[in-house]
Design a protein around this motif. Sequence first.
Motif, PDB file in Angstrom:
ATOM      1  N   TYR A 228       0.822  -1.204   0.000  1.00  9.22           N
ATOM      2  CA  TYR A 228       0.000   0.000   0.000  1.00  9.22           C
ATOM      3  C   TYR A 228       0.860   1.260   0.000  1.00  9.22           C
ATOM      4  O   TYR A 228       1.969   1.286   0.544  1.00  9.22           O
ATOM      5  CB  TYR A 228      -0.913   0.018   1.229  1.00  9.22           C
ATOM      6  N   LEU A 229       0.308   2.314  -0.584  1.00  5.54           N
ATOM      7  CA  LEU A 229       0.909   3.650  -0.546  1.00  5.54           C
ATOM      8  C   LEU A 229      -0.200   4.642  -0.260  1.00  5.54           C
ATOM      9  O   LEU A 229      -1.231   4.641  -0.940  1.00  5.54           O
ATOM     10  CB  LEU A 229       1.579   3.977  -1.877  1.00  5.54           C
ATOM     11  N   SER A 230       0.002   5.492   0.745  1.00  6.22           N
ATOM     12  CA  SER A 230      -1.091   6.361   1.180  1.00  6.22           C
ATOM     13  C   SER A 230      -0.548   7.612   1.858  1.00  6.22           C
ATOM     14  O   SER A 230       0.503   7.570   2.515  1.00  6.22           O
ATOM     15  CB  SER A 230      -1.984   5.596   2.167  1.00  6.22           C
ATOM     16  N   PRO A 231      -1.257   8.746   1.739  1.00  5.98           N
ATOM     17  CA  PRO A 231      -0.909   9.911   2.564  1.00  5.98           C
ATOM     18  C   PRO A 231      -1.293   9.629   4.014  1.00  5.98           C
ATOM     19  O   PRO A 231      -2.153   8.795   4.293  1.00  5.98           O
ATOM     20  CB  PRO A 231      -1.764  11.029   1.966  1.00  5.98           C
ATOM     21  N   ASP A 232      -0.637  10.327   4.910  1.00  9.85           N
ATOM     22  CA  ASP A 232      -0.910  10.115   6.334  1.00  9.85           C
ATOM     23  C   ASP A 232      -0.724  11.428   7.086  1.00  9.85           C
ATOM     24  O   ASP A 232      -0.011  12.338   6.625  1.00  9.85           O
ATOM     25  CB  ASP A 232       0.024   9.043   6.891  1.00  9.85           C
ATOM     26  N   LEU A 233      -1.350  11.517   8.234  1.00 10.25           N
ATOM     27  CA  LEU A 233      -1.212  12.711   9.070  1.00 10.25           C
ATOM     28  C   LEU A 233      -0.063  12.549  10.055  1.00 10.25           C
ATOM     29  O   LEU A 233       0.061  11.516  10.722  1.00 10.25           O
ATOM     30  CB  LEU A 233      -2.502  12.963   9.854  1.00 10.25           C
ATOM     31  N   ASN A 234       0.776  13.559  10.152  1.00  7.30           N
ATOM     32  CA  ASN A 234       1.791  13.623  11.191  1.00  7.30           C
ATOM     33  C   ASN A 234       1.139  14.265  12.413  1.00  7.30           C
ATOM     34  O   ASN A 234       1.184  15.479  12.612  1.00  7.30           O
ATOM     35  CB  ASN A 234       2.984  14.451  10.712  1.00  7.30           C
ATOM     36  N   LEU A 235       0.504  13.447  13.226  1.00  7.76           N
ATOM     37  CA  LEU A 235      -0.288  13.967  14.341  1.00  7.76           C
ATOM     38  C   LEU A 235       0.563  14.722  15.355  1.00  7.76           C
ATOM     39  O   LEU A 235       0.069  15.646  16.018  1.00  7.76           O
ATOM     40  CB  LEU A 235      -1.029  12.817  15.027  1.00  7.76           C
ATOM     41  N   MET A 236       1.833  14.372  15.488  1.00  8.13           N
ATOM     42  CA  MET A 236       2.674  15.047  16.463  1.00  8.13           C
ATOM     43  C   MET A 236       2.937  16.502  16.070  1.00  8.13           C
ATOM     44  O   MET A 236       3.366  17.302  16.904  1.00  8.13           O
ATOM     45  CB  MET A 236       4.002  14.287  16.619  1.00  8.13           C
ATOM     46  N   HIS A 237       2.658  16.853  14.827  1.00  8.77           N
ATOM     47  CA  HIS A 237       2.799  18.247  14.383  1.00  8.77           C
ATOM     48  C   HIS A 237       1.771  19.149  15.058  1.00  8.77           C
ATOM     49  O   HIS A 237       1.989  20.354  15.170  1.00  8.77           O
ATOM     50  CB  HIS A 237       2.633  18.313  12.864  1.00  8.77           C
ATOM     51  N   PHE A 238       0.665  18.562  15.505  1.00 10.12           N
ATOM     52  CA  PHE A 238      -0.439  19.353  16.054  1.00 10.12           C
ATOM     53  C   PHE A 238      -0.370  19.504  17.571  1.00 10.12           C
ATOM     54  O   PHE A 238      -1.329  19.942  18.202  1.00 10.12           O
ATOM     55  CB  PHE A 238      -1.771  18.715  15.659  1.00 10.12           C
ATOM     56  N   LYS A 239       0.753  19.150  18.175  1.00 10.38           N
ATOM     57  CA  LYS A 239       0.892  19.304  19.626  1.00 10.38           C
ATOM     58  C   LYS A 239       0.747  20.765  20.036  1.00 10.38           C
ATOM     59  O   LYS A 239       1.160  21.663  19.315  1.00 10.38           O
ATOM     60  CB  LYS A 239       2.244  18.770  20.093  1.00 10.38           C
ATOM     61  N   GLY A 240       0.163  20.954  21.216  1.00  9.64           N
ATOM     62  CA  GLY A 240      -0.015  22.301  21.734  1.00  9.64           C
ATOM     63  C   GLY A 240       0.311  22.360  23.208  1.00  9.64           C
ATOM     64  O   GLY A 240       1.162  21.607  23.703  1.00  9.64           O
TER      65      GLY A 240
END
Length: 277
Positions: A228-240
């Motif tokens: 598989y090949l897919s886009p993904d979210l870098n969730l750690m980018h959204f840390k606050g």
Amino acid sequence: MPDSTVTQPSKPRLILLGSGFTAGYASMLITLNKAWYQNQERTNFHFFNDNNQWKQLDKAGHFWSAFHQSRAGIDLLRWAGVPEKKAVIYGGLTGIVLQTPIEIFDGYQSDYGASVGDLIANTVGSAAVVAQELAWQEVRIMPKFSFHTTQYAAARPNVLGSTTAEQILKDYNGQTYWLSVNLGAFLKEESRYPKWLNIAVGYGAEEMVYNHEPSNRAMGFQAYRQYYLSPDLNLMHFKGRSKVLNTALYLLSTIKIPAPTLAYSNRQGFRVHTLYF
């Protein structure tokens, strides 16, 4: 996870970690024994070569588990104020420590035994997070997991699971393991590439009802691999600033978010999934 601004080891935090680890470790062993081994016949400890079974999805699972257990161990020791290098090295052993009992349990089962392949996968998983932390002081290539229910579990529920919770653990047909690459971390700071966008490559397999390939074929199933090949979210980018939000993002970062996916197998060729779980 909590921030890592503590500069000296905190005894209260270390005591909290020690007691929590002990309680959690004991609970894990009890739960694992009940889920996998309660009704199994016991024998003398022995090894068993299962490297050709389940298209190595079980090895991917060991890698994923050990990686994230070691990742958590490192970050918790940081939170407790343990010096950086010691936190990485000692915390990096967490996956191996937690996964080894599985092989000890397996070693006493008459139908199988302790797996050298599993032990290697555990070690590589823990080493993968340690290597990234030492090289980049962060995780840039994140192993992730996704799952969807399949028709195959109903054909052998005693092995592949009779409930959804059991199937997540046991039905390899529905499991996909990913490596989600944070491309933005490899680019220059001034790059316009969106830092929240990762690219993930995945691996899975289907029609695995019996782990013994000839038996599987005899029952009319032909196991095959899928990529598989897919886009993904870098969730750690959204840390606050919110510790609750940051902890939630930390836990969710182990899971591949459903997204449009390009799939390939030698059985079906290339396919596009609007949303793949």
